[in-house]
Design a protein around this motif. Structure first.
Motif, mmCIF file in Angstrom:
data_model
loop_
_atom_site.group_PDB
_atom_site.id
_atom_site.type_symbol
_atom_site.label_atom_id
_atom_site.label_comp_id
_atom_site.label_asym_id
_atom_site.label_seq_id
_atom_site.Cartn_x
_atom_site.Cartn_y
_atom_site.Cartn_z
ATOM 1 N N THR A 1 -4.320 1.872 0.085
ATOM 2 C CA THR A 1 -5.465 1.175 0.665
ATOM 3 C C THR A 1 -6.533 2.161 1.124
ATOM 4 O OG1 THR A 1 -6.148 -0.495 2.264
ATOM 5 C CG2 THR A 1 -4.500 1.080 3.018
ATOM 6 N N VAL B 1 -9.273 2.143 9.373
ATOM 7 C CA VAL B 1 -8.182 1.268 9.807
ATOM 8 C C VAL B 1 -8.665 0.493 11.020
ATOM 9 C CG1 VAL B 1 -5.817 1.127 10.700
ATOM 10 C CG2 VAL B 1 -6.381 2.848 8.962
ATOM 11 N N GLU C 1 -4.675 -4.296 10.613
ATOM 12 C CA GLU C 1 -3.427 -4.733 11.230
ATOM 13 C C GLU C 1 -3.765 -5.622 12.425
ATOM 14 O OE1 GLU C 1 -0.313 -4.427 10.411
ATOM 15 O OE2 GLU C 1 -0.272 -2.786 8.973
ATOM 16 N N ALA D 1 -6.616 6.363 3.299
ATOM 17 C CA ALA D 1 -7.495 5.351 3.898
ATOM 18 C C ALA D 1 -8.693 6.043 4.551
ATOM 19 C CB ALA D 1 -6.745 4.527 4.935
ATOM 20 N N THR E 1 -5.450 -5.803 3.365
ATOM 21 C CA THR E 1 -5.783 -4.522 2.735
ATOM 22 C C THR E 1 -6.905 -4.708 1.730
ATOM 23 O OG1 THR E 1 -4.859 -2.551 1.677
ATOM 24 C CG2 THR E 1 -4.055 -4.660 0.886
ATOM 25 N N TYR E 2 -7.739 -3.691 1.638
ATOM 26 C CA TYR E 2 -8.905 -3.707 0.759
ATOM 27 C C TYR E 2 -8.602 -2.890 -0.486
ATOM 28 C CZ TYR E 2 -13.600 -2.405 -0.846
ATOM 29 O OH TYR E 2 -14.725 -2.189 -1.583
ATOM 30 N N TYR F 1 -1.479 5.288 6.939
ATOM 31 C CA TYR F 1 -2.631 4.831 6.161
ATOM 32 C C TYR F 1 -3.580 5.987 5.862
ATOM 33 C CZ TYR F 1 -1.055 0.086 7.197
ATOM 34 O OH TYR F 1 -0.310 -1.056 7.300
ATOM 35 N N PRO G 1 0.004 -3.632 4.991
ATOM 36 C CA PRO G 1 -0.948 -4.033 6.032
ATOM 37 C C PRO G 1 -1.092 -5.552 6.090
ATOM 38 C CG PRO G 1 -1.922 -2.424 4.516
ATOM 39 C CD PRO G 1 -0.623 -2.866 3.929
ATOM 40 N N SER H 1 0.866 -1.173 0.000
ATOM 41 C CA SER H 1 0.000 0.000 0.000
ATOM 42 C C SER H 1 0.905 1.225 0.000
ATOM 43 C CB SER H 1 -0.911 0.006 1.223
ATOM 44 O OG SER H 1 -1.680 1.189 1.241
ATOM 45 N N ALA I 1 -7.358 -0.598 5.836
ATOM 46 C CA ALA I 1 -6.230 -1.431 6.269
ATOM 47 C C ALA I 1 -6.589 -2.128 7.572
ATOM 48 C CB ALA I 1 -4.979 -0.581 6.476
#
Length: 189
Positions: free
Chosen positions: A112, A143, A117, A140, A94-95, A135, A91, A81, A115
């Protein structure tokens, strides 16, 4: 000369300034292992541990039940990412949207939107905060930090706004993947 083993902390270069320089070094010298790059620092990224695999598996299977999965969006483990020209994170999950996946196929670097984690024993409070900030700096919108030992999920909607979920509380990936939701107890069952 191509190295056949991962470099050690002592052999990592300290003169790289950009993600481009880092990735050029990585293509030349690293044959195994993953590394994040943050403002000149090369950070070894340990692979997912077996106790983390069950968490990742649960999340991926839950994601596969969403309309976003049917629309060719994806939730991937340990994918690059890009934050900006001097930061690249990896991550645990991740999407990426279908459009982002097409951009990747076209050779673009993507960031991402969501994310996830999984907190490891070696991470410090500063490490966690730095990742969350990166992120969000990269764009992002959500998260999650999962703390297995505490059986909690910390949901961040900005670097400074979070809520902890536990037990029978329902956690949702809204606004990114609103249909991805479950109780925290289900994740740790």
């Amino acid at each position: 000369m191509l190295m056949t083993a991962s470099p050690t902390l002592e052999t990592l270069p300290t003169n790289l300034q950009t993600v481009d320089e880092f990735e050029q070094w990585q293509r030349q010298y690293v044959s195994e292992g993953s590394y994040e790059f943050v403002r000149g620092r090369i950070i070894p990224k340990p692979s997912m541990k077996q106790d983390e695999i069950d968490i990742a598996d649960f999340l991926i299977r839950a994601f596969m039940q969403t309309p976003q999965f049917a629309q060719k969006h994806t939730l991937l483990p340990e994918a690059d990412s890009y934050v900006d020209g001097v930061r690249k994170r990896i991550p645990d999950l991740t999407y990426f949207t279908a459009e982002q996946r097409q951009a990747i196929r076209n050779g673009e670097r993507v960031k991402t939107l969501f994310a996830i984690e999984i907190l490891s024993d070696s991470e410090t409070f500063e490490d966690v905060n730095a990742k969350i900030q990166d992120y969000f700096d990269g764009g992002a919108r959500l998260v999650w930090y999962i703390a297995p030992k505490l059986q909690k999920i910390y949901v961040y909607t900005s670097p400074d706004e979070s809520k902890a979920y536990k037990g029978q509380e329902v956690v949702s990936a809204a606004p990114v993947v609103p249909e991805l939701q479950f109780t925290v107890a289900e994740l740790f069952a």
